[in-house]
Write a protein that holds these residues in place. Sequence first.
Motif, PDB file in Angstrom:
ATOM      1  N   THR A 413     -11.970  14.410  35.440  1.00 30.12           N
ATOM      2  CA  THR A 413     -11.193  13.412  34.696  1.00 30.12           C
ATOM      3  C   THR A 413     -10.671  12.321  35.614  1.00 30.12           C
ATOM      4  O   THR A 413     -10.512  11.175  35.209  1.00 30.12           O
ATOM      5  CB  THR A 413     -10.027  14.074  33.952  1.00 30.12           C
ATOM      6  OG1 THR A 413      -9.434  13.110  33.119  1.00 30.12           O
ATOM      7  CG2 THR A 413      -8.966  14.550  34.903  1.00 30.12           C
ATOM      8  N   LEU A 414     -10.401  12.696  36.860  1.00 34.05           N
ATOM      9  CA  LEU A 414      -9.880  11.694  37.781  1.00 34.05           C
ATOM     10  C   LEU A 414     -10.913  10.590  37.976  1.00 34.05           C
ATOM     11  O   LEU A 414     -10.562   9.408  38.071  1.00 34.05           O
ATOM     12  CB  LEU A 414      -9.538  12.341  39.127  1.00 34.05           C
ATOM     13  CG  LEU A 414      -8.355  13.310  39.047  1.00 34.05           C
ATOM     14  CD1 LEU A 414      -8.153  14.015  40.379  1.00 34.05           C
ATOM     15  CD2 LEU A 414      -7.099  12.564  38.651  1.00 34.05           C
ATOM     16  N   ILE A 415     -12.188  11.010  38.027  1.00 39.23           N
ATOM     17  CA  ILE A 415     -13.244  10.017  38.212  1.00 39.23           C
ATOM     18  C   ILE A 415     -13.481   9.254  36.915  1.00 39.23           C
ATOM     19  O   ILE A 415     -13.472   8.024  36.877  1.00 39.23           O
ATOM     20  CB  ILE A 415     -14.541  10.716  38.649  1.00 39.23           C
ATOM     21  CG1 ILE A 415     -14.282  11.461  39.955  1.00 39.23           C
ATOM     22  CG2 ILE A 415     -15.665   9.717  38.788  1.00 39.23           C
ATOM     23  CD1 ILE A 415     -15.316  12.487  40.285  1.00 39.23           C
ATOM     24  N   LEU A 416     -13.649  10.029  35.827  1.00 37.75           N
ATOM     25  CA  LEU A 416     -13.949   9.381  34.551  1.00 37.75           C
ATOM     26  C   LEU A 416     -12.796   8.488  34.106  1.00 37.75           C
ATOM     27  O   LEU A 416     -13.007   7.373  33.643  1.00 37.75           O
ATOM     28  CB  LEU A 416     -14.206  10.455  33.484  1.00 37.75           C
ATOM     29  CG  LEU A 416     -15.586  11.079  33.528  1.00 37.75           C
ATOM     30  CD1 LEU A 416     -15.644  12.274  32.599  1.00 37.75           C
ATOM     31  CD2 LEU A 416     -16.617  10.047  33.121  1.00 37.75           C
ATOM     32  N   GLY A 417     -11.569   9.030  34.247  1.00 42.82           N
ATOM     33  CA  GLY A 417     -10.398   8.260  33.826  1.00 42.82           C
ATOM     34  C   GLY A 417     -10.324   6.946  34.573  1.00 42.82           C
ATOM     35  O   GLY A 417     -10.111   5.883  33.976  1.00 42.82           O
ATOM     36  N   SER A 418     -10.527   6.997  35.885  1.00 38.99           N
ATOM     37  CA  SER A 418     -10.496   5.753  36.651  1.00 38.99           C
ATOM     38  C   SER A 418     -11.626   4.858  36.198  1.00 38.99           C
ATOM     39  O   SER A 418     -11.440   3.649  36.040  1.00 38.99           O
ATOM     40  CB  SER A 418     -10.686   6.019  38.143  1.00 38.99           C
ATOM     41  OG  SER A 418      -9.980   7.154  38.512  1.00 38.99           O
ATOM     42  N   ALA A 419     -12.779   5.460  35.952  1.00 37.04           N
ATOM     43  CA  ALA A 419     -13.942   4.642  35.625  1.00 37.04           C
ATOM     44  C   ALA A 419     -13.691   3.842  34.352  1.00 37.04           C
ATOM     45  O   ALA A 419     -13.775   2.614  34.350  1.00 37.04           O
ATOM     46  CB  ALA A 419     -15.175   5.530  35.470  1.00 37.04           C
TER      47      ALA A 419
END
Lengths: 489, 481
Positions: A413-419
């Motif tokens: 989620t950290l990656i997707l959320g930032s993305a």
Amino acid sequence: MPYLSLAIWVPIVAGIVVLAVGRDRDPGVARWIALFGALSGLLVTLPLWLHFDSGTSSMQFVEIADWVPRFDIHYFLGVDGISMLFVLLNSLMTLLVVWAGWEVIEKRVAQYMAAFLIQSGLINGAFAALDAILFYAFFEAMLIPMYLIIGVWGGPNRVYAAVKFFLYTLLGSLLMLVGFIYLYNVSETFSLLEWYQLPLSLGVQLLLFVAFFLSFAVKVPMWPVHTWLPDAHVEAPTGGSVILAAITLKIGAYGFIRFILPILPDASRYLSGFVITLSLVAVVYIGFVALMQSDMKKLIAYSSISHMGFVTLGLFLFSQLGVEGALVQMISHGFVSAAMFLCVGVMYDRMHSRLIEDYGGVVNTMPKFAAFMMLFAMANAGLPATSGFVGEFLVIVAAVKASFWLGFAAATTLILGSAYTLWMYKRVIFGEVANERVRQLADVTRREFWLLATLAALVLAMGVYPKPFIDVMHASVADLLAHVAQSKL
Amino acid sequence: MLTPSLLPVLPEIILLVAACTVLLVDAFLPDGQRHVGFWLTQLALFAGSWATLTTFEPEPVLALGALFIDDMLSDLLKFFSYFVVSLMLFYSRAYLTARGLFRGETFVLTLFSLLGMMVMISANSFLTLYLGLELQALSLYAMVAMHRTSNDASEAAMKYFVLGALASGMLLYGMSMVYGATGSLDLHRIAQAVLGGAGNRVILVFGLVFVVSGIAFKLGAAPYHMWLPDVYHGAPTAVTLLIGTAPKLAAFAFMLRLLGVALSGLEFDWQGMLMVLSLMSMILGNVIAIAQSNIKRMLAYSTIANMGFMLLGFLAANLNGYSAAMFYVVAYVITSLASFGVVLLLSREGFEADRIDDFRGLNQRSPWWAFVMLLVMFSLAGIPPTVGFYAKFSVLEAAVNAGFTWLAVVAVLASVIGAFYYLRIVKLMYFDDAVDAEPIDARLDNRVLLSVNGLALLLFGILPQPLMGLCVVALLQSGFL
């Protein structure tokens, strides 16, 4: 002083006064009374925080009176370290929403303001109720104002969204009502605290779990019963989206905490894998869905579903860290999603478009606004020193403790959320000025500035120093986990 | 206790005398003075309620050779009936005047049908039950047909009459079977005979089927509901209001006396039958209501669904269930009264306001009446904080308590379907723009009463205990345990 009753009835009475006094020809009166009502609604909840004893897990500010003796239903209110925070959050959000709708709403101002005030009282009631039927009455009654808010002041497809919202929630909650009645027949009481002690066989627990789960999973919303949310969010006016995202979704998660976990501990443990799987699907899959949205409000709506997946994940890890992380995430998401919707609202009021492709280079014409939105986008992505980080971090740590791969999946989620958040931010705010209309944008007004500044301060404060929030909930969470650990078979 | 006194029958006597008086007086009134008959009728209703109050005794009293019973249940239901009929006359005054129906016949027939209902409510024998039923039904047939120039009304009256006669025949046939098996027409003696095992059980159950069919017809429960939408639609709205309210109270008493008292020994048999009726009514009523474009028809199907809910409570066959069903009927009648009250308010000369589209944008034309209608719709859908919620809650509780949890689950699923069409009315009133700009105007008494009626939905929804408690006490005092 009956602070909880005041927290419920002050906004409702204020709403009725607004309806009675407000006239469409002279909306100023309605606005000021509504602001005053929302402000006093917030002020009466402050003693809950100031006089709260965080050393105990038992219910505080308890009020109890007979309501319907025929069925042993009581007007039974009380808060613990979990629900108290949501009463405050809700009263604060109501004030912000009334303020946010100040000049934006021109049609039927009195009814608009009254709907939010009455809804605020009902939501406080749902968080404070310790009698199942009292909870249910508040839980369902608050559908009425939200139905009207979406339907009257919403976007072009508002009727579809409003009806879908209402029927989805109603279906779940009616099954829950049958569950309540069943528990009453077994226990002869509607008091939640007594239900916590009630022994139930696993078969019964599983059936009740289904009934309760449907109701609260729709409200959260969990994948795959989330489809009402993007519609409702997109069509609702800004204020409606803010309350939906910041508060009503939390009632679903709160239902898990207040009803499912302690009343049905064995079924919860039995089905925890199922719930965790659904949560991870929400986190990962809905994260990808959010990436592909072209409508900003829809993107934030999907981001909400993804973030709420984190909350249910944290709850069903059954660890102190996980549950506290989930709670912090709920409050933080209340601030951040409200702020994101307000940001979209600020742009929408000027451009009357929510599509990402209509924007570009907003930073050139609205620098102050761009700075605020930057902060909220970062918080939505979970950047350290913002409130979004604390909850996600706690839940991920708890997940890793449970199993490495669980933590790994959650951490995507950290990656997707930032993305999805930052990509949207980049396309909307940065770059060359996209078109003539963007060139003519005016920066935030004073009202909008203070509105966003309030939320920015809260987001930062909670991110830098979350201890006061966690301290308040500590004892109650420990007590909750003790209930979950204890078999009721 | 058997008493030779006529005192327990005083309210009925008063109404009968009043009906005859109105008939006579009206014959001598010039056209402009019709309101004299109206006020005389109101006076009669007031006198009736006064008589019911002053002759009140907590214990059941038998009269007229045990044909007639005056217990707390009947007093309470009669009291509600006066109230409902009185409000019905106030609500429909302008409507009747505009259509030339504000005449003595209307008042006389209303009083006679009320008298019939009261006899039904207080009957203690098959004979009086049937007598009351026929008196009520005949008056209503005539009232439906009263608007002579309307084709719809004539058709509805014909349908009502033919099907009603058929149902009465079935009922009578069933009663004769039971009489043959038990040798008595007195409800309590029949009950003793059935419980004592007297009579051929096959004949009894055979009779029971016909009795239940007759009751289902009068309630409008599916599959005996065919007449209801046509009659609701075709009858003048004022008459629809009458048919949709007070007779439901009488029908509840009728069912309670027949099934709950006389045939209580056949509980297991009629429970199954009521279950089928209840399920069919809830599902069919709610599903078909979605397709309606006429609000009277929609409310007719809503009635069918609501009667299904009421049966859900009734089939628990204990005090809990009966009191839940009674509360449900009372709550439904109050709600129904307000719904047709609003329809009547919106109608004017040459305009019926009975299409669903006529409610479009009501919130712009009059926020207050839109709000009252909103309360009605949410009450019918069973959403708190309206009285409909507690009505649904108590019947669901009765069903679960009696072990019919699965029925309760089906019931709530059906009510989600129902919520859809109630929401549609709210949608039209609040979300759409008004097409009709005609101002809404009504007499002050009408406006005040309808407002109070609307707020009562909220009041009883927030504080249901007095009404609920009253239902329980009335049933307890009348010997239901």
